[in-house]
Design a protein around this motif. Structure first.
Motif, PDB file in Angstrom:
ATOM      1  N   VAL A 192       0.728  -1.263   0.071  1.00 15.65           N
ATOM      2  CA  VAL A 192       0.075  -0.073  -0.065  1.00 15.65           C
ATOM      3  C   VAL A 192       1.057   1.260   0.030  1.00 15.65           C
ATOM      4  CG1 VAL A 192      -1.682   1.317   1.270  1.00 15.65           C
ATOM      5  CG2 VAL A 192      -1.912  -1.051   0.974  1.00 15.65           C
ATOM      6  N   ASN A 193       1.987   1.258   0.831  1.00 14.48           N
ATOM      7  CA  ASN A 193       2.591   2.550   0.671  1.00 14.48           C
ATOM      8  C   ASN A 193       3.221   2.712  -0.711  1.00 14.48           C
ATOM      9  OD1 ASN A 193       2.523   3.225   3.412  1.00 14.48           O
ATOM     10  ND2 ASN A 193       4.199   1.966   4.034  1.00 14.48           N
ATOM     11  N   TYR A 194       3.906   1.701  -1.352  1.00 16.29           N
ATOM     12  CA  TYR A 194       4.390   1.581  -2.490  1.00 16.29           C
ATOM     13  C   TYR A 194       3.234   2.233  -3.485  1.00 16.29           C
ATOM     14  CZ  TYR A 194       6.489  -0.168  -7.008  1.00 16.29           C
ATOM     15  OH  TYR A 194       7.121  -0.354  -7.955  1.00 16.29           O
ATOM     16  N   VAL A 195       2.286   1.708  -3.686  1.00 13.09           N
ATOM     17  CA  VAL A 195       1.072   1.949  -4.434  1.00 13.09           C
ATOM     18  C   VAL A 195       0.558   3.636  -4.045  1.00 13.09           C
ATOM     19  CG1 VAL A 195      -1.247   1.597  -5.078  1.00 13.09           C
ATOM     20  CG2 VAL A 195       0.174  -0.221  -5.009  1.00 13.09           C
ATOM     21  N   GLY A 196       0.384   3.780  -2.871  1.00 15.39           N
ATOM     22  CA  GLY A 196       0.151   5.240  -2.511  1.00 15.39           C
ATOM     23  C   GLY A 196       1.133   6.277  -2.911  1.00 15.39           C
ATOM     24  N   SER A 197       2.193   5.817  -2.941  1.00 12.89           N
ATOM     25  CA  SER A 197       3.359   6.949  -3.193  1.00 12.89           C
ATOM     26  C   SER A 197       3.408   7.007  -4.634  1.00 12.89           C
ATOM     27  CB  SER A 197       4.740   6.510  -2.947  1.00 12.89           C
ATOM     28  OG  SER A 197       4.836   6.310  -1.401  1.00 12.89           O
ATOM     29  N   VAL A 198       3.057   6.010  -5.450  1.00 12.01           N
ATOM     30  CA  VAL A 198       2.868   6.379  -7.201  1.00 12.01           C
ATOM     31  C   VAL A 198       1.561   7.095  -7.096  1.00 12.01           C
ATOM     32  CG1 VAL A 198       2.781   5.299  -9.288  1.00 12.01           C
ATOM     33  CG2 VAL A 198       4.374   4.396  -7.419  1.00 12.01           C
ATOM     34  N   ILE A 199       0.533   6.860  -6.504  1.00 11.46           N
ATOM     35  CA  ILE A 199      -0.571   7.731  -6.801  1.00 11.46           C
ATOM     36  C   ILE A 199      -0.428   9.193  -6.424  1.00 11.46           C
ATOM     37  CG2 ILE A 199      -3.153   7.995  -5.993  1.00 11.46           C
ATOM     38  CD1 ILE A 199      -3.236   5.121  -5.858  1.00 11.46           C
ATOM     39  N   GLN A 200       0.308   9.184  -5.209  1.00 14.19           N
ATOM     40  CA  GLN A 200       0.513  10.625  -4.737  1.00 14.19           C
ATOM     41  C   GLN A 200       1.411  11.256  -5.705  1.00 14.19           C
ATOM     42  OE1 GLN A 200       2.675  10.436  -1.056  1.00 14.19           O
ATOM     43  NE2 GLN A 200       3.402  12.745  -1.106  1.00 14.19           N
ATOM     44  N   HIS A 201       2.551  10.762  -6.460  1.00 16.49           N
ATOM     45  CA  HIS A 201       3.322  11.718  -7.678  1.00 16.49           C
ATOM     46  C   HIS A 201       2.262  11.715  -8.652  1.00 16.49           C
ATOM     47  CE1 HIS A 201       6.730  11.635 -10.057  1.00 16.49           C
ATOM     48  NE2 HIS A 201       5.923  11.376 -11.192  1.00 16.49           N
ATOM     49  N   GLU A 202       1.245  10.754  -9.089  1.00 16.98           N
ATOM     50  CA  GLU A 202       0.430  11.157 -10.438  1.00 16.98           C
ATOM     51  C   GLU A 202      -0.492  12.248 -10.012  1.00 16.98           C
ATOM     52  OE1 GLU A 202       1.714   9.936 -13.037  1.00 16.98           O
ATOM     53  OE2 GLU A 202       2.634   8.283 -12.303  1.00 16.98           O
ATOM     54  N   ILE A 203      -1.065  12.242  -8.557  1.00 17.44           N
ATOM     55  CA  ILE A 203      -1.743  13.432  -8.482  1.00 17.44           C
ATOM     56  C   ILE A 203      -1.048  14.750  -8.488  1.00 17.44           C
ATOM     57  CG2 ILE A 203      -2.953  14.500  -6.467  1.00 17.44           C
ATOM     58  CD1 ILE A 203      -4.031  11.771  -5.390  1.00 17.44           C
ATOM     59  N   GLY A 204       0.120  14.775  -8.221  1.00 19.55           N
ATOM     60  CA  GLY A 204       0.960  15.939  -8.382  1.00 19.55           C
ATOM     61  C   GLY A 204       0.966  16.404  -9.861  1.00 19.55           C
ATOM     62  N   HIS A 205       1.000  15.473 -10.789  1.00 20.27           N
ATOM     63  CA  HIS A 205       0.975  15.800 -12.309  1.00 20.27           C
ATOM     64  C   HIS A 205      -0.388  16.406 -12.632  1.00 20.27           C
ATOM     65  CE1 HIS A 205       4.677  14.516 -13.473  1.00 20.27           C
ATOM     66  NE2 HIS A 205       4.463  13.135 -13.276  1.00 20.27           N
ATOM     67  N   CYS A 206      -1.373  15.717 -11.702  1.00 20.57           N
ATOM     68  CA  CYS A 206      -2.800  16.076 -12.140  1.00 20.57           C
ATOM     69  C   CYS A 206      -3.285  17.597 -11.852  1.00 20.57           C
ATOM     70  CB  CYS A 206      -3.890  15.510 -11.721  1.00 20.57           C
ATOM     71  SG  CYS A 206      -3.901  13.593 -12.241  1.00 20.57           S
ATOM     72  N   ILE A 207      -2.334  18.086 -10.551  1.00 24.90           N
ATOM     73  CA  ILE A 207      -2.484  19.517 -10.211  1.00 24.90           C
ATOM     74  C   ILE A 207      -1.565  20.609 -10.573  1.00 24.90           C
ATOM     75  CG2 ILE A 207      -3.948  18.672  -8.362  1.00 24.90           C
ATOM     76  CD1 ILE A 207      -1.554  19.248  -6.501  1.00 24.90           C
ATOM     77  N   GLY A 208      -0.464  19.900 -11.606  1.00 21.01           N
ATOM     78  CA  GLY A 208       0.309  20.956 -12.112  1.00 21.01           C
ATOM     79  C   GLY A 208       1.849  21.047 -12.132  1.00 21.01           C
ATOM     80  N   PHE A 209       2.271  19.730 -11.470  1.00 23.41           N
ATOM     81  CA  PHE A 209       3.572  19.374 -11.117  1.00 23.41           C
ATOM     82  C   PHE A 209       4.354  18.884 -12.155  1.00 23.41           C
ATOM     83  CE2 PHE A 209       2.084  21.016  -6.882  1.00 23.41           C
ATOM     84  CZ  PHE A 209       3.432  21.455  -6.378  1.00 23.41           C
ATOM     85  N   ARG A 210       5.738  19.366 -12.513  1.00 22.17           N
ATOM     86  CA  ARG A 210       6.558  18.623 -13.292  1.00 22.17           C
ATOM     87  C   ARG A 210       7.243  17.905 -12.461  1.00 22.17           C
ATOM     88  NH1 ARG A 210       7.558  20.738 -18.687  1.00 22.17           N
ATOM     89  NH2 ARG A 210       8.654  18.571 -18.718  1.00 22.17           N
ATOM     90  N   HIS A 211       8.214  17.002 -13.124  1.00 23.03           N
ATOM     91  CA  HIS A 211       9.292  16.214 -12.411  1.00 23.03           C
ATOM     92  C   HIS A 211      10.158  17.429 -11.887  1.00 23.03           C
ATOM     93  CE1 HIS A 211       8.434  12.354 -14.900  1.00 23.03           C
ATOM     94  NE2 HIS A 211       7.899  12.296 -13.595  1.00 23.03           N
ATOM     95  N   THR A 212      10.580  17.182 -10.698  1.00 20.79           N
ATOM     96  CA  THR A 212      11.656  18.152 -10.163  1.00 20.79           C
ATOM     97  C   THR A 212      12.875  17.964 -11.047  1.00 20.79           C
ATOM     98  OG1 THR A 212      10.607  17.524  -7.786  1.00 20.79           O
ATOM     99  CG2 THR A 212      12.895  18.863  -7.898  1.00 20.79           C
ATOM    100  N   ASP A 213      13.123  17.067 -11.439  1.00 17.34           N
ATOM    101  CA  ASP A 213      14.496  16.786 -12.419  1.00 17.34           C
ATOM    102  C   ASP A 213      14.300  16.748 -13.659  1.00 17.34           C
ATOM    103  OD1 ASP A 213      13.236  14.472 -11.668  1.00 17.34           O
ATOM    104  OD2 ASP A 213      15.402  13.650 -11.462  1.00 17.34           O
ATOM    105  N   TYR A 214      13.301  17.442 -14.041  1.00 11.45           N
ATOM    106  CA  TYR A 214      12.632  17.445 -15.533  1.00 11.45           C
ATOM    107  C   TYR A 214      13.904  17.839 -16.426  1.00 11.45           C
ATOM    108  CZ  TYR A 214      12.623  22.208 -17.251  1.00 11.45           C
ATOM    109  OH  TYR A 214      12.790  23.277 -17.900  1.00 11.45           O
ATOM    110  N   MET A 215      14.741  18.663 -15.801  1.00  9.77           N
ATOM    111  CA  MET A 215      15.905  18.964 -17.031  1.00  9.77           C
ATOM    112  C   MET A 215      16.841  17.974 -16.968  1.00  9.77           C
ATOM    113  SD  MET A 215      17.626  19.438 -13.976  1.00  9.77           S
ATOM    114  CE  MET A 215      18.984  19.848 -14.952  1.00  9.77           C
TER     115      MET A 215
END
Length: 273
Positions: A192-215
């Protein structure tokens, strides 16, 4: 991507360590990815994304490891300029969720209890921050974000764990997160921690966050380069570091099972929301 360090995970850290974000490397025989036409690659390049590792999947094309672009995205023309392409910092897209304060509803559709529990974990982590944007899981009706499954084995040496997109120009969050139900993605008994962390990351994209190290994806993934401005913007968030930012929840590749917000992530979230 997940980079592995044991016989089942090939990577660049000491044995026992693990990288993840939206894909993981597979040592088993993988099916060949579906060819992507030159016209599509050119359209992706015109949007500002790197064409390295582009994959055709259900619903569109996967870039940056976990960003889904559909035909409408590829055909659209950005109206806002990209404001910053620079160091490892916190970045957002030009479009953000508006009409704050706001409750964003999230529905899990057709997935197992581990994905439901993972969603609740991700939601609780966001709601604990006291932002003007909060999340609520609903079990019926049309939600602002629907988390649904897809089933896809390894392709081109990697297996996709999840994907999402960025907010719309009308100020709504991206409406779909896709999570892979193939056993090689999360195993037969998903953590659950693993799945939840991935979902947390994907929600970040949904609300407008790029990858911190996109460059420079190599910062967290060990390989790869600049993901590009993508026509959606890569706007530095004031108050976040201008140097490397370890352990951010929006790094392209994160550390295995249980990654949440670091101090700079909280600064970024509080600045925007």
């Amino acid at each position: 991507m997940i980079r592995q360090v044991t016989l089942s995970l090939a990577g660049c850290l000491l044995a026992g360590a693990l990288f993840i974000s939206c894909q993981k490397e597979s040592n088993e025989t993988a099916q060949q990815p579906e060819a992507v036409s030159q016209d599509v690659l050119q359209a992706i390049s015109n949007k500002g994304f790197s064409t390295a590792g582009v994959r055709k999947i259900e619903g569109g094309y996967l870039v940056e490891g976990d960003i889904l672009l559909d035909e409408e995205d590829l055909a659209s023309t950005p109206t806002s300029p990209n404001l910053r392409i620079a160091e490892v910092e916190q970045y957002r897209t030009n479009n953000l969720v508006t009409a704050l304060p706001r409750v964003i509803t999230v529905r899990v559709s057709g997935l197992s209890q581990a994905f439901i529990d993972g969603t609740d974990l991700a939601i609780s982590r966001y709601n604990a921050l006291g932002l003007r944007i909060t999340f609520q899981r609903v079990t019926s009706g049309t939600a602002n974000i629907t988390i649904q499954g897809f089933y896809q084995g390894p392709s081109g040496g990697f297996i996709t764990l999840g994907s999402a997109g960025f907010p719309t120009s009308s100020g709504n969050p991206y409406n779909t997160i896709r999570m892979n139900t193939h056993p090689q993605a999360y195993g037969s008994n998903p953590n659950v921690n693993y799945v939840g962390s991935v979902i947390q990351h994907e929600i970040g994209h949904c609300i407008g966050f790029r990858h911190t190290d996109y460059m420079n994806r190599a910062y967290s993934c060990g390989s790869g380069g600049n993901e590009g401005s993508a026509g959606v913007g890569a706007v530095h968030i004031p108050g976040t570091p201008t140097g490397s930012d370890a352990a951010s929840w929006m790094l392209a590749c994160s550390n295995g099972g249980n990654r949440t917000f670091n101090a700079n992530d909280r600064v970024a979230l509080n600045y925007l929301y």
